[in-house]
Every structure is written in structure tokens, then in C-alpha cells.
Motif scaffolding. Structure first.
Motif, PDB file in Angstrom:
ATOM      1  N   VAL A 148       0.837  -1.275  -0.101  1.00 21.30           N
ATOM      2  CA  VAL A 148       0.033  -0.054  -0.066  1.00 21.30           C
ATOM      3  C   VAL A 148       0.989   1.357  -0.091  1.00 21.30           C
ATOM      4  N   GLY A 149       1.856   1.006   0.701  1.00 14.61           N
ATOM      5  CA  GLY A 149       2.658   2.469   0.685  1.00 14.61           C
ATOM      6  C   GLY A 149       3.446   2.918  -0.472  1.00 14.61           C
ATOM      7  N   VAL A 150       3.747   2.016  -1.279  1.00 17.06           N
ATOM      8  CA  VAL A 150       4.712   2.359  -2.306  1.00 17.06           C
ATOM      9  C   VAL A 150       3.802   3.135  -3.286  1.00 17.06           C
ATOM     10  N   PRO A 151       2.644   2.597  -3.838  1.00 17.55           N
ATOM     11  CA  PRO A 151       1.692   3.142  -4.762  1.00 17.55           C
ATOM     12  C   PRO A 151       1.073   4.673  -4.243  1.00 17.55           C
ATOM     13  N   LEU A 152       0.808   4.508  -2.795  1.00 20.51           N
ATOM     14  CA  LEU A 152       0.230   5.618  -2.173  1.00 20.51           C
ATOM     15  C   LEU A 152       1.398   7.029  -2.081  1.00 20.51           C
ATOM     16  N   MET A 153       2.413   6.575  -1.698  1.00 22.71           N
ATOM     17  CA  MET A 153       3.608   7.445  -1.743  1.00 22.71           C
ATOM     18  C   MET A 153       3.914   8.083  -3.207  1.00 22.71           C
ATOM     19  N   LEU A 154       3.868   7.128  -4.192  1.00 24.26           N
ATOM     20  CA  LEU A 154       4.000   7.694  -5.404  1.00 24.26           C
ATOM     21  C   LEU A 154       2.986   8.482  -6.022  1.00 24.26           C
ATOM     22  N   GLY A 155       1.880   8.302  -5.527  1.00 24.94           N
ATOM     23  CA  GLY A 155       0.590   8.959  -5.837  1.00 24.94           C
ATOM     24  C   GLY A 155       0.798  10.469  -5.312  1.00 24.94           C
ATOM     25  N   VAL A 156       1.172  10.667  -4.097  1.00 25.68           N
ATOM     26  CA  VAL A 156       1.047  11.768  -3.491  1.00 25.68           C
ATOM     27  C   VAL A 156       2.327  12.569  -3.567  1.00 25.68           C
ATOM     28  N   TYR A 157       3.368  11.962  -3.152  1.00 24.74           N
ATOM     29  CA  TYR A 157       4.649  12.850  -3.237  1.00 24.74           C
ATOM     30  C   TYR A 157       5.595  12.646  -4.573  1.00 24.74           C
ATOM     31  N   GLY A 158       5.104  11.495  -5.479  1.00 23.21           N
ATOM     32  CA  GLY A 158       5.947  11.448  -6.507  1.00 23.21           C
ATOM     33  C   GLY A 158       7.261  10.650  -6.395  1.00 23.21           C
ATOM     34  N   LEU A 293      13.314  17.004  11.017  1.00 20.90           N
ATOM     35  CA  LEU A 293      12.966  16.491   9.528  1.00 20.90           C
ATOM     36  C   LEU A 293      12.725  17.587   8.497  1.00 20.90           C
ATOM     37  N   PRO A 294      13.363  17.594   7.514  1.00 14.24           N
ATOM     38  CA  PRO A 294      13.115  18.335   6.298  1.00 14.24           C
ATOM     39  C   PRO A 294      11.499  18.006   6.128  1.00 14.24           C
ATOM     40  N   PRO A 295      10.852  19.045   5.557  1.00 13.39           N
ATOM     41  CA  PRO A 295       9.308  18.989   5.344  1.00 13.39           C
ATOM     42  C   PRO A 295       8.838  17.721   4.641  1.00 13.39           C
ATOM     43  N   LEU A 296       9.368  17.340   3.463  1.00  9.85           N
ATOM     44  CA  LEU A 296       9.030  16.209   2.713  1.00  9.85           C
ATOM     45  C   LEU A 296       9.293  14.858   3.625  1.00  9.85           C
ATOM     46  N   SER A 297      10.499  14.736   4.265  1.00  9.36           N
ATOM     47  CA  SER A 297      10.906  13.554   4.882  1.00  9.36           C
ATOM     48  C   SER A 297       9.978  13.462   6.154  1.00  9.36           C
ATOM     49  N   ALA A 298       9.355  14.831   6.721  1.00 11.88           N
ATOM     50  CA  ALA A 298       8.441  14.514   7.914  1.00 11.88           C
ATOM     51  C   ALA A 298       7.179  14.027   7.260  1.00 11.88           C
ATOM     52  N   LYS A 299       6.732  14.637   6.121  1.00 13.49           N
ATOM     53  CA  LYS A 299       5.424  14.255   5.792  1.00 13.49           C
ATOM     54  C   LYS A 299       5.304  12.695   5.290  1.00 13.49           C
ATOM     55  N   VAL A 300       6.620  12.121   4.684  1.00 10.68           N
ATOM     56  CA  VAL A 300       6.340  10.821   4.281  1.00 10.68           C
ATOM     57  C   VAL A 300       6.669   9.939   5.836  1.00 10.68           C
ATOM     58  N   ALA A 301       7.329  10.420   6.711  1.00  9.94           N
ATOM     59  CA  ALA A 301       7.189   9.772   7.936  1.00  9.94           C
ATOM     60  C   ALA A 301       5.959   9.430   8.429  1.00  9.94           C
ATOM     61  N   VAL A 302       5.021  10.719   8.648  1.00 14.01           N
ATOM     62  CA  VAL A 302       3.785  10.539   9.001  1.00 14.01           C
ATOM     63  C   VAL A 302       2.918   9.596   8.171  1.00 14.01           C
ATOM     64  N   MET A 342      -6.427   8.175   6.477  1.00 18.82           N
ATOM     65  CA  MET A 342      -5.145   8.504   5.422  1.00 18.82           C
ATOM     66  C   MET A 342      -5.339   9.807   5.079  1.00 18.82           C
ATOM     67  N   ALA A 343      -6.581  10.257   4.517  1.00 21.65           N
ATOM     68  CA  ALA A 343      -6.734  11.708   3.878  1.00 21.65           C
ATOM     69  C   ALA A 343      -6.673  12.550   5.019  1.00 21.65           C
ATOM     70  N   PHE A 344      -6.953  12.404   6.158  1.00 22.60           N
ATOM     71  CA  PHE A 344      -6.755  13.265   7.517  1.00 22.60           C
ATOM     72  C   PHE A 344      -5.428  13.476   7.757  1.00 22.60           C
ATOM     73  N   TRP A 345      -4.499  12.369   7.825  1.00 21.27           N
ATOM     74  CA  TRP A 345      -3.022  12.599   8.086  1.00 21.27           C
ATOM     75  C   TRP A 345      -2.303  13.323   7.083  1.00 21.27           C
ATOM     76  N   LEU A 346      -2.756  12.920   5.784  1.00 18.51           N
ATOM     77  CA  LEU A 346      -2.033  13.712   4.858  1.00 18.51           C
ATOM     78  C   LEU A 346      -2.134  15.095   4.726  1.00 18.51           C
ATOM     79  N   SER A 347      -3.603  15.560   5.226  1.00 18.25           N
ATOM     80  CA  SER A 347      -3.934  17.025   5.252  1.00 18.25           C
ATOM     81  C   SER A 347      -3.067  17.595   6.266  1.00 18.25           C
ATOM     82  N   VAL A 348      -3.074  16.983   7.619  1.00 20.67           N
ATOM     83  CA  VAL A 348      -2.360  17.292   8.735  1.00 20.67           C
ATOM     84  C   VAL A 348      -0.962  17.495   8.552  1.00 20.67           C
ATOM     85  N   ALA A 349      -0.459  16.507   7.845  1.00 13.81           N
ATOM     86  CA  ALA A 349       1.252  16.814   7.548  1.00 13.81           C
ATOM     87  C   ALA A 349       1.504  17.871   6.473  1.00 13.81           C
ATOM     88  N   GLU A 350       0.464  18.305   5.878  1.00 12.03           N
ATOM     89  CA  GLU A 350       0.700  19.283   4.755  1.00 12.03           C
ATOM     90  C   GLU A 350       0.709  20.548   5.447  1.00 12.03           C
TER      91      GLU A 350
END
Length: 354
Positions: A148-158, A293-302, A342-350
Motif C-alpha cells: 500500500v505504501g509504495v503506490p500511495l507515496m508515489l501518487g501523493v509525493y511522486g 526532519l525536512p518537510p518532505l521527509s516529515a510528511k513521508v514519515a507521518v 489516511m486523507a486526514f493525516w496527509l492533510s494534517v502533515a501538509e
């Protein structure tokens, strides 16, 4: 080395550059044109990813496909497609020279919080024995980082998100498996003679060294060190199989879940799912901030911490011979609920990290 890496990167086909491209199917002239919807791109990506899981689940639940087909698809995804995707990532990734220690520290600190809470909830609140407590802790802390993580991260963060996620994936399975073995031997093996440390280590290494995901990462890193470009024909093979890894893995997850289902333990499964989907990402967000953590690393960790439980929690329960029904129920339930959380935490991290 950078020159060779650039050459290697250029020989690889273009990676999806944004969250819209995982939704768009533009592989050929006959593909339907993708038109972005009115919902936010984060929300749309989450619904697309878990929609593929739901499609697989419905295919098995309705009998359109036999649930056992999911086993074959999962084996192909884990043994062939996903290792090649990780290999390609290791060869071409730009890690910006950053040491991953802070990323690992933030993520695995959240793992410890969720694992401890899952163990205590299982044993102290629901009164289960210590062995089931170990399975409860694993279920609350073991993210589905690959299927789940690989396709989700690819779709959200490239591809940049995949580069960061791969640093977690590289040590996630070995660390979690070793921790599971040690904790079970210490706290979950009452009433039986514990295995000698040498036997435990031999079994652990045997499982890790033959794992195709670990092999994909290690071979990719080894090729990267050689600074050699991939031959064009090899690139076509790698790209053809790596590009189908995400959708195939998601469909296989859903098809497999239709076979597992929720077999009792509903209340405890719901409690563990709440820890996995709410407590763990909250802890990851806190530790990402504390570790700077840098912004993108922090968002990926969350985002990684917010993923539903993975199949490995169920496989570990089978290996230990206890808690299989609990692990399968919690995995199914957390995957279904993750479409919302998942949608909630992606928004919070953003919002938190920009």
C-alpha cells in the motif's frame, strides 16, 4: 559518480512526476483521457489507491475471482514487480547526501509508542495472554509500507516520496521481524523452552536474505556503486514490470482481504486499528518535529506511520502459532478505515510541514 547516476537516471523511463499521474492512464493513444475532479488531489489519490483495494475485495467477495487468485498476484507483486521498482529507485534515487538517522529515529520512535500501546491494550484492557499481547503490539505498529505504501507515496509525493520511503523500507522489515522474534521470546513464550539465540539468528537471517524486497534494495544499491548505466533492454524490462507494481499490489491486497475477513475479535481489532491509524501517525508527527526532519521527509514519515497494518503482522502470528484471527481481523479493518484516516493525516502533515 553524479555523471554516471545522471546517465543511469536518463536511461530509465520517466517516473510519475506528481500525484495526478498515478490516476492518469496515458500509456497509449487509446487510453481514456483523465480529467481531474473537483476534489483535492490528496483526497482523490487516497480514494484511487484504496479504490483499487476495494475493487480487489469486491472481486473476491462476490465470487467474480477466487480469493486464492490474490495469493498468486501477491506473490508476483512481492517476488517480481515490487523488487524491480525498489531496484529502480535505489539505482536512480537522489538522497541529497542526507543521512537517514533522523528519519529512522522519528519513525521507529512512533513504532515503539504504537507497539507498547497495542501490547498494553491487548493484555491489560482486554485481558488476553502475553503471547496474544505480542501479536497485538505488532498489529498496532507494523505498517503496510510496500503493497500500500509504495503506490500511495508515489501518487501523493511522486518519485521524491518513494526515494524517502525506500530508506524506511530498507530496514523496516528486518527491524520489525527481529524485534518481533526477540519480544515474543522474552514475553510471549511462557510455558515453553526458548530457542537458543543462534537458532533464532539463523532463522532470522534465512528469512531476510531470501526476501525479494530486501534483495531488490541491495542489488539496486550495489549497481548504484558500480556507476554503470543500465543497458537499454534491461531498462525496458525493469520499467515494464516496475510500472505495474503499484496497481497490481493494491488489487492483490483487496483480493487477499476478501479471504481473510473479520473473524471475531471485533472490539479488540477496532481498538488496535485506532492505535495504528491515529496514535502512530500522531506520534510520528511529534517525533518528526522534534527530530527536525525536512518537510518532505516529515510528511513521508507521518504518511508511512498512518498506513494500515500489513500482511506481515498476520504472517508473524502464523509463525508464532497464536493470534492469527486477531491479526487478520485487524489488518482487514484497518485497511478499510484507512481510506478516511489516511486523507486526514496527509492533510494534517501538509498543514504542519508545508
Amino acid at each position: 559518480m553524479s555523471t554516471h547516476l545522471a546517465a543511469c537516471s536518463s536511461c530509465l523511463s520517466e517516473q510519475p512526476s506528481g500525484r495526478d499521474e498515478i490516476v492518469a492512464n496515458i500509456a497509449d493513444d487509446g487510453a481514456l483521457a483523465y480529467q481531474p475532479s473537483g476534489m483535492s488531489s490528496l483526497t482523490e489519490t487516497v480514494f484511487f489507491v484504496f479504490g483499487l483495494v476495494a475493487l480487489g475485495y469486491l472481486s473476491g467477495w462476490t465470487g467474480y475471482l477466487r480469493a486464492e487468485v490474490g495469493n498468486g498476484l501477491s506473490q508476483f507483486a512481492v517476488a517480481i514487480a515490487l523488487p524491480l521498482l525498489l531496484f529502480r529507485t535505489m539505482v536512480s534515487a537522489d538522497f541529497h547526501g542526507a543521512a537517514p538517522w533522523h528519519l529512522w529515529g522519528a519513525y521507529f520512535a512512533a513504532v515503539i509508542v504504537a507497539w507498547t500501546a497495542g501490547n498494553l491494550v491487548t493484555t491489560r484492557i482486554f485481558g488476553r495472554d502475553a503471547a496474544i499481547g505480542v501479536v497485538g503490539g505488532i498489529s498496532a505498529a507494523f505498517s503496510n509500507t510496500v503493497l500500500v505504501g509504495v503506490p500511495l507515496m508515489l501518487g501523493v509525493y511522486g518519485q521524491d516520496g518513494i526515494d524517502i520511503l525506500s530508506l524506511i523500507v530498507a530496514i523496516h522489515l528486518p527491524t520489525m521481524m527481529m524485534a518481533s522474534i526477540v519480544v515474543f521470546e522474552l514475553f510471549g513464550g511462557q510455558g515453553r523452552e526458548p530457542d537458543p539465540p543462534l537458532v533464532l539468528m539463523r532463522g532470522f537471517l534465512a528469512n531476510i536474505l531470501v526476501n525479494p524486497l530486501i534483495a531488490g534494495i541491495l542489488i539496486g544499491l550495489a549497481w548504484r556503486v558500480t556507476e554503470l548505466p543500465l543497458p537499454p533492454l534491461a531498462v525496458r524490462f525493469v520499467d515494464a514490470l516496475a510500472d505495474i507494481a503499484g496497481p497490481l499490489a493494491l488489487f492483490a491486497v483487496g483480493l487477499g482481504l476478501s479471504k481473510l475477513g473479520i473473524s471475531g475479535n471485533a472490539r479488540l481489532s477496532l481498538a488496535l486499528s485506532a492505535l495504528k491509524l491515529m496514535l502512530m501517525p500522531a506520534a510520528a508527527l511529534l517525533f518528526a518535529w522534534l527530530f527536525g526532519l525536512p518537510p518532505l521527509s516529515a510528511k513521508v514519515a507521518v504518511a508511512t506511520a498512518a498506513l494500515p497494518a500489513g500482511i506481515n503482522s498476520y504472517l508473524i502470528a502464523i509463525q508464532f502459532g497464536t493470534g492469527q484471527a486477531l491479526a487478520s481481523s485487524q489488518m482487514t479493518l484497518s485497511t478499510g478505515l484507512a481510506v478516511i484516516t489516511m486523507a486526514f493525516w496527509l492533510s494534517v502533515a501538509e498543514i504542519a510541514f508545508g
